[in-house]
Design a protein around this motif. Structure first.
Motif, PDB file in Angstrom:
ATOM      1  N   ALA A 263       0.856  -1.191   0.000  1.00 32.81           N
ATOM      2  CA  ALA A 263       0.000   0.000   0.000  1.00 32.81           C
ATOM      3  C   ALA A 263       0.889   1.237   0.000  1.00 32.81           C
ATOM      4  N   PHE A 264       0.339   2.359  -0.451  1.00 29.49           N
ATOM      5  CA  PHE A 264       1.108   3.601  -0.504  1.00 29.49           C
ATOM      6  C   PHE A 264       0.355   4.698   0.243  1.00 29.49           C
ATOM      7  N   GLN A 265       1.123   5.486   1.019  1.00 31.09           N
ATOM      8  CA  GLN A 265       0.563   6.645   1.713  1.00 31.09           C
ATOM      9  C   GLN A 265       1.401   7.868   1.351  1.00 31.09           C
ATOM     10  N   PRO A 266       0.757   8.984   0.984  1.00 40.24           N
ATOM     11  CA  PRO A 266       1.515  10.139   0.496  1.00 40.24           C
ATOM     12  C   PRO A 266       2.195  10.928   1.615  1.00 40.24           C
ATOM     13  N   ILE A 267       3.296  11.558   1.259  1.00 40.34           N
ATOM     14  CA  ILE A 267       3.980  12.549   2.075  1.00 40.34           C
ATOM     15  C   ILE A 267       3.879  13.866   1.300  1.00 40.34           C
ATOM     16  N   VAL A 268       3.245  14.860   1.911  1.00 47.04           N
ATOM     17  CA  VAL A 268       2.775  16.033   1.175  1.00 47.04           C
ATOM     18  C   VAL A 268       3.395  17.307   1.729  1.00 47.04           C
ATOM     19  N   GLN A 269       3.741  18.214   0.842  1.00 48.53           N
ATOM     20  CA  GLN A 269       4.253  19.513   1.253  1.00 48.53           C
ATOM     21  C   GLN A 269       3.142  20.296   1.959  1.00 48.53           C
ATOM     22  N   MET A 270       3.468  20.854   3.137  1.00 51.10           N
ATOM     23  CA  MET A 270       2.432  21.423   3.990  1.00 51.10           C
ATOM     24  C   MET A 270       1.913  22.764   3.481  1.00 51.10           C
ATOM     25  N   ARG A 271       2.681  23.484   2.722  1.00 50.40           N
ATOM     26  CA  ARG A 271       2.243  24.823   2.301  1.00 50.40           C
ATOM     27  C   ARG A 271       1.721  24.848   0.872  1.00 50.40           C
ATOM     28  N   THR A 272       1.872  23.773   0.128  1.00 50.17           N
ATOM     29  CA  THR A 272       1.395  23.767  -1.255  1.00 50.17           C
ATOM     30  C   THR A 272       0.453  22.612  -1.555  1.00 50.17           C
ATOM     31  N   GLY A 273       0.503  21.528  -0.774  1.00 57.18           N
ATOM     32  CA  GLY A 273      -0.300  20.346  -1.062  1.00 57.18           C
ATOM     33  C   GLY A 273       0.318  19.442  -2.100  1.00 57.18           C
ATOM     34  N   ARG A 274       1.476  19.791  -2.609  1.00 53.68           N
ATOM     35  CA  ARG A 274       2.117  18.967  -3.633  1.00 53.68           C
ATOM     36  C   ARG A 274       2.603  17.657  -3.029  1.00 53.68           C
ATOM     37  N   CYS A 275       2.401  16.573  -3.776  1.00 55.55           N
ATOM     38  CA  CYS A 275       2.853  15.253  -3.326  1.00 55.55           C
ATOM     39  C   CYS A 275       4.365  15.154  -3.485  1.00 55.55           C
ATOM     40  N   HIS A 276       5.045  15.027  -2.362  1.00 55.68           N
ATOM     41  CA  HIS A 276       6.506  14.938  -2.384  1.00 55.68           C
ATOM     42  C   HIS A 276       6.968  13.499  -2.537  1.00 55.68           C
ATOM     43  N   GLY A 277       6.249  12.563  -1.925  1.00 55.74           N
ATOM     44  CA  GLY A 277       6.671  11.174  -1.985  1.00 55.74           C
ATOM     45  C   GLY A 277       5.576  10.227  -1.541  1.00 55.74           C
ATOM     46  N   MET A 278       5.853   8.936  -1.690  1.00 51.28           N
ATOM     47  CA  MET A 278       4.942   7.883  -1.260  1.00 51.28           C
ATOM     48  C   MET A 278       5.710   6.901  -0.379  1.00 51.28           C
ATOM     49  N   GLU A 279       5.148   6.593   0.798  1.00 48.56           N
ATOM     50  CA  GLU A 279       5.753   5.566   1.636  1.00 48.56           C
ATOM     51  C   GLU A 279       5.104   4.224   1.326  1.00 48.56           C
ATOM     52  N   ALA A 280       5.941   3.212   1.078  1.00 46.59           N
ATOM     53  CA  ALA A 280       5.458   1.855   0.815  1.00 46.59           C
ATOM     54  C   ALA A 280       5.229   1.136   2.139  1.00 46.59           C
ATOM     55  N   LEU A 281       4.043   0.578   2.308  1.00 49.90           N
ATOM     56  CA  LEU A 281       3.656  -0.093   3.554  1.00 49.90           C
ATOM     57  C   LEU A 281       3.163  -1.498   3.238  1.00 49.90           C
ATOM     58  N   LEU A 282       3.577  -2.455   4.055  1.00 49.22           N
ATOM     59  CA  LEU A 282       3.262  -3.859   3.826  1.00 49.22           C
ATOM     60  C   LEU A 282       1.837  -4.168   4.255  1.00 49.22           C
ATOM     61  N   ARG A 283       1.104  -4.903   3.414  1.00 45.85           N
ATOM     62  CA  ARG A 283      -0.250  -5.330   3.721  1.00 45.85           C
ATOM     63  C   ARG A 283      -0.423  -6.815   3.356  1.00 45.85           C
ATOM     64  N   GLY A 284      -1.457  -7.436   3.943  1.00 44.55           N
ATOM     65  CA  GLY A 284      -1.746  -8.836   3.652  1.00 44.55           C
ATOM     66  C   GLY A 284      -1.174  -9.808   4.654  1.00 44.55           C
ATOM     67  N   LEU A 285      -0.641  -9.318   5.772  1.00 46.39           N
ATOM     68  CA  LEU A 285      -0.032 -10.205   6.769  1.00 46.39           C
ATOM     69  C   LEU A 285      -1.051 -11.102   7.455  1.00 46.39           C
ATOM     70  N   GLU A 286      -2.352 -10.745   7.363  1.00 47.45           N
ATOM     71  CA  GLU A 286      -3.366 -11.603   7.980  1.00 47.45           C
ATOM     72  C   GLU A 286      -3.439 -12.963   7.295  1.00 47.45           C
ATOM     73  N   ARG A 287      -2.880 -13.068   6.094  1.00 54.60           N
ATOM     74  CA  ARG A 287      -2.840 -14.361   5.392  1.00 54.60           C
ATOM     75  C   ARG A 287      -1.536 -15.099   5.645  1.00 54.60           C
ATOM     76  N   SER A 288      -0.720 -14.590   6.582  1.00 57.07           N
ATOM     77  CA  SER A 288       0.582 -15.184   6.875  1.00 57.07           C
ATOM     78  C   SER A 288       0.638 -15.609   8.338  1.00 57.07           C
ATOM     79  N   PRO A 289       1.715 -16.293   8.748  1.00 55.26           N
ATOM     80  CA  PRO A 289       1.847 -16.662  10.167  1.00 55.26           C
ATOM     81  C   PRO A 289       2.216 -15.492  11.068  1.00 55.26           C
ATOM     82  N   PHE A 290       2.367 -14.280  10.523  1.00 62.40           N
ATOM     83  CA  PHE A 290       2.895 -13.156  11.293  1.00 62.40           C
ATOM     84  C   PHE A 290       1.816 -12.115  11.552  1.00 62.40           C
TER      85      PHE A 290
END
Length: 617
Positions: free
Chosen positions: A43-70
């Motif tokens: 999954a991706f969550q944006p990191i945004v410039q606070m004074r312009t709203g421009r998307c500076h980057g995306m953080e990659a986050l792991l999902r689907g662990l409920e289908r794993s042993p972890f």
């Protein structure tokens, strides 16, 4: 963890660095791990410039662990570490994230932020010290992809080994064009040590300090100090976990450069394209009707709009940049997103600029193909940063050339040392004209400006308090003006410490009249702090008397009619005006009227404090 995965043995092959497990030459991941990782999603969550709203980057986050042993990513990485596969699993997860990121439309317009376990950073033998670490970021032909910009987020939640060289590892990341961010800052093991050793590009303030920061003066004070320290080192700040509008405004006004959190966008598995801007941030800034602060207006006037050089520019362009009698002595360097990376100084290039064969030397591939190896860090300040913070940044040793000014996280201009010295001189003259000559506290003009700003900030709660001494005239007449000045100085020092510790404001109206203010704090807490201040002075003032007066709890003096009588020991009382958030039409005159009408009530009150709530229903 299932039994088959638990039985996977750790590898013991050598990696060319003289280290065993976790090496660059290690065999491929076991089939069980390959199948498990294939079932996970990004999954991706944006990191945004606070004074312009421009998307500076995306953080990659792991999902689907409920289908794993972890149960969590940490559990997965712990299991990989136990089997000697931590670095390989990290590389595989990063490759998966890069592939998902490249599948998005417009992905080259944003930076990709990837989490990396601190246990593989700086450890001898880790693939993250070897060229194989770049494999997930390379194009099909094996060459680095210039359109992909990566920042690795090193979490503080893992303890760093005391025997590794984190600085060496991060230097290698930078040589490969990979940025570094410190994640979860303030709640983990390393703290300031990691900040000092890593010299990161970004600092992510943990959600713990962002939660309720608009109502918590201590959290604001910590965040304020972190922002100032980071900017002095050329580090940009990301406020992590911003969930409310008030948290957004507070973090922005403290000087944070970027925001990440549910207020802007939740992590998404359904993202199809990287947005250019986020409307919620643009709307929040548009709705903020407060006037730009004076520091922003002044910085806009004095900064030099000096054009920057892109970090991927040929080195030969430096010769042209510094050529000519009126050429600048420094070149600001930015990345593809116009984010400042630092400066290149002409004096560092003398061996090229003044050499007969300088151009040929700069073309020499053995000296490096980018400008990055010539860049030196520079303090960074947002164009809205209060002037005091700008001066604080300039005091850093690295600021001898000046300060890079950013707006919305992007390069805006350069503040030279000469321009900053002029600003400092102007500020000192203005402060001297406005300060009380005895206490050096801000005087009437500064107090009025503070009240006006508080009345403009209608989205926050404010407590404005007027304080003065009780029975000060008979005390002054009885013990003399020098002792009266001692009492005023004693109280002013208490006020300065109070304002500094609570993130508030303190001023000296004149004589024994003072003013204090707290904003963005629950009124019960703010009023308790003002009451503590009054009570502390009552105790402090006892030192001004001889033992007999202290024992009696009073002193003998003349009243306004010349009659001899007994007076209580010196104390302070005050009227605290609580301004509720929301639209109102209050003016400084209305505040003064409320205070004047309740001073007598305050002096008769047992706790010496009277509270007035405005606007009245």
């Amino acid at each position: 963890m299932d039994e088959a995965m638990a039985s996977v043995p750790a590898q013991e092959t050598d990696n060319g660095f003289g280290a065993p497990a976790g090496s660059a030459r290690k065999a491929a991941l076991p089939a069980e791990w390959t199948r498990l990782l294939a079932g996970l999603s990004v999954a991706f969550q944006p990191i945004v410039q606070m004074r312009t709203g421009r998307c500076h980057g995306m953080e990659a986050l792991l999902r689907g662990l409920e289908r794993s042993p972890f149960a969590s990513p940490n559990d997965l990485l712990d299991a990989a570490c136990m089997q000697g596969l931590l670095a390989e699993v990290e590389c595989a997860l990063h490759a998966k994230a890069v592939a998902a990121f490249r599948a998005l439309d417009h992905w080259p317009n944003a930076k990709l932020f990837l989490n990396i376990d601190a246990r593989v950073v700086g450890v001898a033998g880790s693939p993250w010290l070897a060229p194989v670490a770049l494999a997930p970021f390379a194009m099909d032909g094996g060459a680095p992809d210039p359109s992909l910009t990566i920042s690795l987020e090193i979490s503080e939640r893992r303890e760093l080994r005391p025997d590794h060289s984190i600085e060496q590892a991060i230097d290698r990341y930078r040589q490969a064009g990979i940025g570094v961010a410190l994640d979860d800052f303030g709640v983990g093991f390393a703290g300031l040590r990691l900040l000092y050793e890593s010299k990161p590009d970004y600092l992510k303030i943990d959600r713990y300090f962002i939660d309720g920061i608009d109502q918590d003066t201590r959290k604001r004070a910590i965040a304020h100090a972190l922002v100032g320290y980071a900017h002095a080192l050329g580090i940009l700040i990301i406020a992590e976990g911003v969930e409310t509008e008030k948290e957004f405004y507070t973090c922005r006004d403290l000087g944070c450069d970027f925001a990440q959190g549910y207020l802007i966008a939740r992590p998404s598995l359904e993202l199809r394209a990287v947005p250019e801007r986020y409307g919620i941030v643009e709307e929040l800034n548009h709705r903020d009707r407060r006037k730009p602060n004076e520091a922003r207006l002044r910085l806009s006037e004095v900064i030099e709009r000096q054009p920057p050089l892109a970090v991927n520019s040929p080195k030969t362009e430096l010769l042209e940049y510094f050529r000519g009698d009126n050429s600048p002595s420094i070149a600001p360097i930015v990345d593809r997103q116009q984010r400042p990376l630092g400066l290149i100084r002409e004096r560092d290039l003398k061996r090229f600029v003044y050499s007969r064969f300088g151009s040929e030397l700069l073309r020499n591939k053995g000296l490096g193909d980018t400008l990055l190896d010539l860049v030196v860090k520079s303090p960074v300040c947002d164009i809205s940063t209060p002037l005091d913070q700008v001066i604080e940044a300039f005091s850093a040793e690295e600021a001898s050339d000046g300060i890079i000014i950013i707006e919305g996280g992007e390069y805006a201009g350069f503040l030279s040392s000469g321009a900053l010295i002029r600003l400092v001189h102007e500020r000192n003259l203005a402060m001297a004209a406005d300060q009380n000559p005895l206490t050096r506290l801000p005087g009437n003009a500064a107090i009025v400006r503070h009240i006006e700003r508080a009345l403009q900030e209608q989205d926050r709660k404010h407590v404005l308090a007027y304080l003065d001494f009780d029975n000060f005239k008979p005390f002054n007449d009885r013990f003399g003006f020098r002792q009266g000045d001692r009492a005023i100085l004693m109280f002013s020092e208490r006020l300065k410490a109070w304002a500094s510790g609570n993130g508030g404001f303190a001023g000296h109206i004149g004589g024994d009249d003072f003013f204090v203010a707290l904003s963005g704090t629950e009124d019960e807490d703010a009023l308790a702090r003002v009451a503590d201040l009054v009570a502390q002075f009552r105790s402090d003032a006892e030192s001004l008397y001889d033992p007999e007066a202290r024992e009696a709890g009073c002193f003998e003096g003349k009243d306004r009619y010349g009659a001899l009588r007994r007076f209580p020991l010196l104390s302070a009382s005050g009227v605290a005006v609580v301004i509720a958030p929301g639209p109102h039409r209050l003016t400084p005159d209305a505040i003064n009227t409320a205070i004047a009408g309740h001073k007598a009530i305050a002096k008769e009150s047992p706790d010496k404090l009277c509270t007035v709530r405005l606007p009245t229903p």
